[in-house]
Design a protein around this motif. Structure first.
Motif, PDB file in Angstrom:
ATOM      1  N   GLN A 278      10.791 -11.494 -21.047  1.00 15.38           N
ATOM      2  CA  GLN A 278      10.261 -10.139 -20.895  1.00 15.38           C
ATOM      3  C   GLN A 278      11.279  -9.061 -21.226  1.00 15.38           C
ATOM      4  N   PHE A 279      12.565  -9.427 -21.301  1.00 13.08           N
ATOM      5  CA  PHE A 279      13.601  -8.452 -21.635  1.00 13.08           C
ATOM      6  C   PHE A 279      14.031  -8.518 -23.107  1.00 13.08           C
ATOM      7  N   VAL A 280      13.555  -9.533 -23.822  1.00 12.08           N
ATOM      8  CA  VAL A 280      13.971  -9.733 -25.210  1.00 12.08           C
ATOM      9  C   VAL A 280      13.132  -8.857 -26.143  1.00 12.08           C
ATOM     10  N   SER A 281      13.798  -8.248 -27.110  1.00 11.32           N
ATOM     11  CA  SER A 281      13.119  -7.464 -28.141  1.00 11.32           C
ATOM     12  C   SER A 281      13.960  -7.537 -29.407  1.00 11.32           C
ATOM     13  N   ASP A 282      13.450  -6.958 -30.490  1.00 16.58           N
ATOM     14  CA  ASP A 282      14.196  -6.983 -31.752  1.00 16.58           C
ATOM     15  C   ASP A 282      15.560  -6.300 -31.616  1.00 16.58           C
ATOM     16  N   GLY A 283      15.618  -5.237 -30.834  1.00 13.59           N
ATOM     17  CA  GLY A 283      16.885  -4.545 -30.643  1.00 13.59           C
ATOM     18  C   GLY A 283      17.691  -5.070 -29.483  1.00 13.59           C
ATOM     19  N   ASN A 284      17.158  -6.074 -28.768  1.00  9.55           N
ATOM     20  CA  ASN A 284      17.823  -6.617 -27.587  1.00  9.55           C
ATOM     21  C   ASN A 284      17.631  -8.131 -27.554  1.00  9.55           C
ATOM     22  N   PRO A 285      18.183  -8.851 -28.545  1.00  4.70           N
ATOM     23  CA  PRO A 285      17.962 -10.302 -28.621  1.00  4.70           C
ATOM     24  C   PRO A 285      18.567 -11.091 -27.462  1.00  4.70           C
ATOM     25  N   LEU A 286      19.556 -10.518 -26.782  1.00  2.84           N
ATOM     26  CA  LEU A 286      20.190 -11.220 -25.661  1.00  2.84           C
ATOM     27  C   LEU A 286      19.437 -11.033 -24.355  1.00  2.84           C
ATOM     28  N   GLY A 287      18.385 -10.227 -24.363  1.00  2.78           N
ATOM     29  CA  GLY A 287      17.587 -10.044 -23.151  1.00  2.78           C
ATOM     30  C   GLY A 287      18.329  -9.329 -22.045  1.00  2.78           C
ATOM     31  N   LEU A 288      19.097  -8.291 -22.398  1.00  2.00           N
ATOM     32  CA  LEU A 288      19.864  -7.547 -21.406  1.00  2.00           C
ATOM     33  C   LEU A 288      18.952  -6.591 -20.651  1.00  2.00           C
ATOM     34  N   ALA A 289      19.030  -6.623 -19.320  1.00  2.00           N
ATOM     35  CA  ALA A 289      18.224  -5.708 -18.519  1.00  2.00           C
ATOM     36  C   ALA A 289      18.843  -4.318 -18.475  1.00  2.00           C
ATOM     37  N   TRP A 290      20.171  -4.253 -18.640  1.00  2.00           N
ATOM     38  CA  TRP A 290      20.883  -2.969 -18.759  1.00  2.00           C
ATOM     39  C   TRP A 290      21.753  -3.057 -19.988  1.00  2.00           C
ATOM     40  N   GLN A 291      21.597  -2.105 -20.891  1.00  2.00           N
ATOM     41  CA  GLN A 291      22.279  -2.178 -22.172  1.00  2.00           C
ATOM     42  C   GLN A 291      22.907  -0.845 -22.519  1.00  2.00           C
ATOM     43  N   LEU A 292      24.144  -0.910 -22.983  1.00  2.00           N
ATOM     44  CA  LEU A 292      24.869   0.264 -23.461  1.00  2.00           C
ATOM     45  C   LEU A 292      25.537  -0.128 -24.771  1.00  2.00           C
TER      46      LEU A 292
END
Length: 292
Positions: A250-264
């Motif tokens: 549920q946290f994975v997306s094209d811009g977030n392949p690692l599935g980070l819940a908090w991303q900077l």
């Protein structure tokens, strides 16, 4: 060809029986919960009966009180684990489908939620019976490692909560379609057996350390050391394993392949790491403030 370990041919169900048109099955995961709770209960009872382990030779509870509280701890694990998964990992899904919240047989339990449920249950019981809370927390943490060890092994048998793809020789080829969906891998996809990493770190090593501290180093005489060691140890182990654990879908997306819940930028934390940080902080605080 990448070296890998084939997944062992172990069915998730130990056995099943059909009665009156309904099939009842005993699964490894359920057995892990049952045996883990029984082993933890026996460890705690043994510690309570050995009065020399405790400050002023006075355990926080009698053996009868330990048995009375067991029901509330089990309730806290189940309700806290399920509600924690709902709130921490898939709140939008369950808000749209509230009827699925009670369908625990479909999977979805959070250790962090279960831990919070145990804390609430233990606080309520000790408050009602005027029992020392910190010593009770130490007592409960004595018995948690067997359930963690067996639960993670059951996760492995169920071929769930596997890790990220790896070319290390101990990578495991999990048989499910989802586990074999590795676009960047040609042929069979081997993954980190992250369930076994957690079983080793959270169950065997941390559990052995806690028992050694309690029986050999007199840690139960200093309120908070055992509880703090468990919280900090579990949090650190879970934080580390998250680096090789498959991210929550549920946290994975094209811009977030690692599935980070908090991303900077390129940095960030998974939900498991976010939830582990408070455990590490509270655990270290309890260890540092422990008094002789």
């Amino acid at each position: 060809m990448t070296a890998l370990i084939p997944f062992p041919d172990i069915a998730p169900e130990i056995f099943s029986v059909s009665l009156f048109g309904t099939t009842f099955a005993l699964r490894w995961y359920a057995l892990a919960y049952i045996v883990g709770i029984l082993l933890g209960w026996r460890i705690v009872l043994r510690a309570v009966r050995n009065t020399s382990l405790w400050r002023k030779d006075t355990p926080p509870m009698t053996p009868q009180q330990v048995e009375d509280m067991l029901f509330w701890v089990i309730l806290g694990v189940i309700l806290g684990g399920r509600l924690g998964y709902v709130l921490f990992y898939q709140p939008a899904h369950y808000l749209a489908n509230p009827g699925e919240i009670l369908q625990v047989w479909q999977g979805g339990m959070s250790f962090h939620g279960g831990a919070l449920g145990v804390i609430i249950a233990g606080f309520a019981y000790t408050q009602r019976h005027a029992i020392p809370k910190l010593a009770t927390a130490d007592m409960i943490c004595l018995g948690l490692a067997p359930g963690l060890l067996l639960g993670r092994i059951a996760n492995f048998i169920n071929a769930e909560l596997w890790g990220r793809p790896t070319d290390l020789p101990w990578g495991v080829a999990f048989p499910t379609e989802a586990a074999q969906f590795c676009p960047e891998v040609l042929g069979i996809c081997a993954r980190h057996p992250s369930q076994l990493y957690e079983a080793l770190l959270e169950g065997l090593i941390l559990g052995g350390l806690i028992l050694w501290l309690a029986w050999r180093r007199g840690a139960l005489k200093r309120g908070g050391v055992i509880c703090g060691t468990f919280l900090a140890g579990y949090g650190a182990a879970r934080f580390a394993v998250e680096f090789v654990r498959q991210p929550d879908a549920q946290f994975v997306s094209d811009g977030n392949p690692l599935g980070l819940a908090w991303q900077l930028g390129e940095l960030g934390l998974t939900m498991g790491q976010i939830l582990s940080l408070p455990m590490i902080a509270v655990g270290l605080f309890l260890i540092l403030r422990a008094r002789p």
